[in-house]
Design a protein around this motif. Structure first.
Motif, PDB file in Angstrom:
ATOM      1  N   UNK A  48      -2.113  -5.722   7.437  1.00  0.00           N
ATOM      2  CA  UNK A  48      -3.213  -5.316   6.563  1.00  0.00           C
ATOM      3  C   UNK A  48      -3.137  -3.826   6.229  1.00  0.00           C
ATOM      4  N   UNK A  49      -2.624  -3.021   7.147  1.00  0.00           N
ATOM      5  CA  UNK A  49      -2.573  -1.558   6.981  1.00  0.00           C
ATOM      6  C   UNK A  49      -1.125  -1.070   6.964  1.00  0.00           C
ATOM      7  N   UNK A  50      -0.314  -1.626   6.085  1.00  0.00           N
ATOM      8  CA  UNK A  50       1.122  -1.332   6.066  1.00  0.00           C
ATOM      9  C   UNK A  50       1.451   0.139   5.875  1.00  0.00           C
ATOM     10  N   UNK A  51       0.616   0.850   5.150  1.00  0.00           N
ATOM     11  CA  UNK A  51       0.902   2.256   4.854  1.00  0.00           C
ATOM     12  C   UNK A  51       0.378   3.227   5.912  1.00  0.00           C
ATOM     13  N   UNK A  52      -0.349   2.729   6.876  1.00  0.00           N
ATOM     14  CA  UNK A  52      -0.941   3.608   7.889  1.00  0.00           C
ATOM     15  C   UNK A  52       0.121   4.105   8.865  1.00  0.00           C
ATOM     16  N   UNK A  53       0.031   5.376   9.210  1.00  0.00           N
ATOM     17  CA  UNK A  53       0.943   5.969  10.196  1.00  0.00           C
ATOM     18  C   UNK A  53       0.629   5.471  11.597  1.00  0.00           C
ATOM     19  N   UNK A  54      -0.657   5.347  11.883  1.00  0.00           N
ATOM     20  CA  UNK A  54      -1.105   4.886  13.192  1.00  0.00           C
ATOM     21  C   UNK A  54      -2.297   3.960  12.983  1.00  0.00           C
ATOM     22  N   UNK A  55      -2.378   2.977  13.827  1.00  0.00           N
ATOM     23  CA  UNK A  55      -3.480   2.020  13.746  1.00  0.00           C
ATOM     24  C   UNK A  55      -4.229   2.047  15.071  1.00  0.00           C
ATOM     25  N   UNK A  56      -5.537   2.185  14.966  1.00  0.00           N
ATOM     26  CA  UNK A  56      -6.371   2.152  16.158  1.00  0.00           C
ATOM     27  C   UNK A  56      -7.470   1.114  15.965  1.00  0.00           C
ATOM     28  N   UNK A  57      -7.959   0.620  17.086  1.00  0.00           N
ATOM     29  CA  UNK A  57      -9.079  -0.321  17.053  1.00  0.00           C
ATOM     30  C   UNK A  57      -9.824  -0.200  18.367  1.00  0.00           C
ATOM     31  N   UNK A  58     -11.053  -0.683  18.367  1.00  0.00           N
ATOM     32  CA  UNK A  58     -11.811  -0.668  19.614  1.00  0.00           C
ATOM     33  C   UNK A  58     -12.069  -2.107  20.056  1.00  0.00           C
ATOM     34  N   UNK A  59     -12.681  -2.241  21.199  1.00  0.00           N
ATOM     35  CA  UNK A  59     -12.931  -3.559  21.780  1.00  0.00           C
ATOM     36  C   UNK A  59     -13.777  -4.416  20.857  1.00  0.00           C
ATOM     37  N   UNK A  60     -14.746  -3.818  20.205  1.00  0.00           N
ATOM     38  CA  UNK A  60     -15.622  -4.555  19.293  1.00  0.00           C
ATOM     39  C   UNK A  60     -14.810  -5.171  18.146  1.00  0.00           C
ATOM     40  N   UNK A  61     -13.847  -4.422  17.606  1.00  0.00           N
ATOM     41  CA  UNK A  61     -12.985  -4.943  16.543  1.00  0.00           C
ATOM     42  C   UNK A  61     -12.185  -6.146  17.037  1.00  0.00           C
ATOM     43  N   UNK A  62     -11.640  -6.025  18.231  1.00  0.00           N
ATOM     44  CA  UNK A  62     -10.852  -7.115  18.806  1.00  0.00           C
ATOM     45  C   UNK A  62     -11.712  -8.355  19.041  1.00  0.00           C
TER      46      UNK A  62
END
Length: 105
Positions: A48-62
């Motif tokens: 979904x975020x192919x152009x992103x250098x880094x991807x972060x997420x939190x527990x709520x997202x998961x």
């Protein structure tokens, strides 16, 4: 070695209402299965975020992602009973929460 570390686990997934989206993943331990489930989410984020250098997420997202999956369950092998024990989505989410909490320490 703890039971969690050595319990053969099968993850059953159905991503959408389409029955053809059913699949399973086979792991040597519950911890490996939990990591595998998290990796599925991380792979989706990368797509979904192919152009992103880094991807972060939190527990709520998961957790929201896990709730969006049509069906999610695990079968864990019980060596004493010589059978697989079924576990539902809430068990999976609880185990992932406990695993991530333990890793954060």
């Amino acid at each position: 070695m703890s039971a969690t570390a050595s319990t053969h686990t099968v993850v059953l997934l159905q991503f959408t209402e389409d029955e053809n989206s059913r699949t399973y993943l086979d792991f040597d331990s519950i911890n490996d299965a939990l990591d595998g489930i998290c990796q599925i989410y991380e792979q989706k984020l990368k797509v979904v975020n192919q152009d992103a250098q880094a991807i972060t997420y939190d527990l709520c997202d998961l957790i929201n992602y896990l709730d969006s999956i049509r069906d999610l369950s695990c079968l864990t092998y019980n060596d004493i009973q010589k059978t697989y024990i079924p576990h539902g989505r809430d068990w999976v989410k609880s185990k992932i929460y406990m695993s991530l909490k333990k890793q954060a320490k």
